[in-house]
Write an enzyme that holds these catalytic residues in place. Structure first.
Site, PDB file in Angstrom:
ATOM      1  N   LYS A 149       0.843  -1.196   0.000  1.00 27.11           N
ATOM      2  CA  LYS A 149       0.000   0.000   0.000  1.00 27.11           C
ATOM      3  C   LYS A 149       0.873   1.239   0.000  1.00 27.11           C
ATOM      4  O   LYS A 149       1.444   1.629   1.019  1.00 27.11           O
ATOM      5  CB  LYS A 149      -0.915   0.040   1.230  1.00 27.11           C
ATOM      6  N   GLU A 224       9.799   1.625  10.736  1.00 22.13           N
ATOM      7  CA  GLU A 224      10.826   2.636  10.471  1.00 22.13           C
ATOM      8  C   GLU A 224      10.103   3.964  10.580  1.00 22.13           C
ATOM      9  O   GLU A 224       9.316   4.310   9.703  1.00 22.13           O
ATOM     10  CB  GLU A 224      11.417   2.379   9.080  1.00 22.13           C
ATOM     11  N   CYS A 258      13.340  11.049   7.053  1.00 19.39           N
ATOM     12  CA  CYS A 258      13.409  10.589   8.447  1.00 19.39           C
ATOM     13  C   CYS A 258      14.828  10.701   8.988  1.00 19.39           C
ATOM     14  O   CYS A 258      15.027  10.790  10.185  1.00 19.39           O
ATOM     15  CB  CYS A 258      12.873   9.175   8.571  1.00 19.39           C
ATOM     16  N   GLU A 350       9.636  16.291  15.091  1.00 18.98           N
ATOM     17  CA  GLU A 350      10.083  16.127  13.708  1.00 18.98           C
ATOM     18  C   GLU A 350       9.354  17.168  12.857  1.00 18.98           C
ATOM     19  O   GLU A 350       8.132  17.134  12.740  1.00 18.98           O
ATOM     20  CB  GLU A 350       9.739  14.719  13.236  1.00 18.98           C
TER      21      GLU A 350
END
Ligand code: NDP
Length: 448
Positions: A149, A224, A258, A350
């Site tokens: 997906k 992750e 990331c 983040e």
């Protein structure tokens, strides 16, 4: 789907729901026994063919990726090059994924690496094809079938890869792609009793949901997740080199990475000098049309994401530098440097945009304390000319992927993944195969 650089529509696709998800899982389940039985050398050959097809279609895939994500074309080409390398690597790994024989009394114990079954792969929008390949490569190499997906915003390259997999001769039903919402298709994959594992890359928030949902069927998960990585500059480093490289370690992919080294920790005695170099280097980042070969940074992925990024720049933030970005259509955001402490929001959360926090530190112990003072633990860099210090600090940092006097730490053949809330499990390298196989131990009696 929009082109983030122009806001123009580029495609409209039908969305799958729960029914289509169940059908795809059923197809993958049906294809599993046949795919498991494919001889290792033949499975390797099929993956090798897929790698070659990616190479042959590199320009087409790079253009899709550039248009769908707003990535500079040069960066997209580099990423597609890595995708081909990933399939070459895992083609080579198929018949090198050995078991063991273990000395035991009365016979011999042997281990086998068995596939998990049908695996669900949920991928984000920042590096759509790259991150897809990191999961698809080891999953197929181990003999699993997959339901992939891609992110709702960026499904086009995954769909094309699915077609190329068929062209390569990978049997029908082995590689299934579903375009649909995470909350529907993703959630169904997580809960589906016939899905053995979820390989997920994305936000820590959704990662938590993956873990919770997977508990119902004791699914395996690889997560992750986000990062808030530190780029640590000691006074004895080659400051000019470190400063020249630093903007690309955080503004690459418009900061939507990331691994972005979005906290730049600088030793106090060289702080002012380093900041001067850093501003100069950041001024040089070429922001603009992703189709231009010289462009180094494109727009953000969406209007909504631009709002989130902008929310970090409140009035009390101490701006050290703001670059330029195109006016007009497109979700543009300039390169931004902020002087901060490690307690400020810009240093804790983040941002996932082109905003770097510059933070001073006193000495080695202080640098390690600040770098580790975050819920994340994905990546980072250390710049020093002192080799012993480099080793001490790398061992002291609670992160999965580090570089010394460089910001490059992602390679096809080396393990990638996080500590703490950046997730667990490793992608890339031979280590990724552990996440897509089970170890079976068999005792064979030698009694007469
Ligand atoms: P998400 O974590 O929401 O999305 C990642 C993937 O998970 C997408 O395919 C998404 O589908 C899917 N998903 C979303 N909700 C669910 C759910 N309930 N169950 C199963 N799958 C789900 O990331 P976003 O794209 O929304 O980005 C938000 C923030 O996450 C970013 O600002 C950044 O901080 C972080 N992030 C980190 C990434 C990384 O590389 N570690 C990558 C992307 C984001 P859909 O597209 O349909 O929502």
């Amino acid at each position: 789907m929009l082109n983030p650089a122009t806001e123009e529509p580029i495609a409209e696709l039908e969305q799958a729901g729960v029914e289509e998800t169940d059908a795809a899982v059923a197809r993958a389940r049906e294809a599993l026994p046949g795919w498991r039985r494919v001889a290792p050398a033949d499975r390797a050959r099929l993956l090798r063919r897929l790698a070659t097809l990616v190479e042959e279609h590199a320009e087409e895939l790079s253009l899709i990726e550039s248009q769908n994500v707003g990535k500079p074309i040069s960066g997209a080409r580099g990423e597609v090059g890595m995708v081909a390398q990933v399939f070459h690597f895992y083609a080579g790994a198929v018949d090198k994924h050995y078991g063991q024989t273990i000395p035991v009394a009365g016979g011999v114990a042997a281990t086998f690496r068995e596939p998990l079954g049908v695996v669900g792969l949920i991928v984000p929008w920042n590096f759509p094809l790259n991150i897809t390949s990191w999961k698809v490569g080891p999953a197929l190499a181990c003999g699993n079938t997959i339901v992939l997906k891609p992110a709702e915003l960026t499904p086009l390259s995954a769909l094309r890869l699915g077609e190329l997999a068929l062209d390569a001769g990978i049997p029908d039903g082995v590689f299934n792609v579903l375009v649909g919402k995470g909350s529907l298709v993703g959630q169904r994959l997580i809960e589906h009793p016939d899905v053995a594992k979820i390989g997920f890359t994305g936000s820590t928030e959704v990662g938590r949901k993956v873990m919770q949902g997977a508990a119902g069927t004791i699914k395996r998960v690889t997560l992750e997740l986000g990062g808030k990585s530190a780029n640590v500059i000691f006074a004895d480093a080659d400051l000019e080199k470190a400063a020249t490289a630093a903007p690309y370690a955080v503004f690459d992919n418009a900061g939507q990475d990331c691994c972005a080294r979005s906290r730049i920790l600088v030793q106090k005695q060289v702080y002012d000098q380093f900041l001067d170099y850093l501003i100069e280097a950041t001024r040089g980042v070429k922001v603009g049309d992703p189709r231009d070969e010289a462009t180094e940074m494109g727009p953000l992925i969406s209007a909504q994401h631009r709002e989130t990024v902008a929310s970090f720049l409140t009035d009390d933030v101490h701006l050290a530098f703001r670059g330029e970005a195109p006016e007009g259509p497109g979700f543009w955001f300039p390169c931004t440097l902020v002087e901060a402490t490690n307690d400020d929001r810009v240093a804790r959360e983040e941002v996932f945009g082109p905003v770097a926090a510059i933070i001073p530190f006193d000495d080695e112990a202080d640098a390690v304390r600040i770098a580790n003072d975050t819920p994340y633990g994905l990546s980072g860099s250390i710049w020093t000319r002192d080799g012993a210090r480099a080793l001490r600090v790398t061992r002291a940092l609670d992160v999965g992927v580090l570089s010394v006097n460089s910001n490059s730490s992602v390679r096809v053949s080396t393990p990638f993944g996080g500590f703490k809330q950046s997730g667990f499990g490793r992608e890339l390298g031979m280590q990724a195969l552990d996440g897509y196989s089970e170890v079976k131990n068999v005792f064979i009696s030698t009694d007469g």
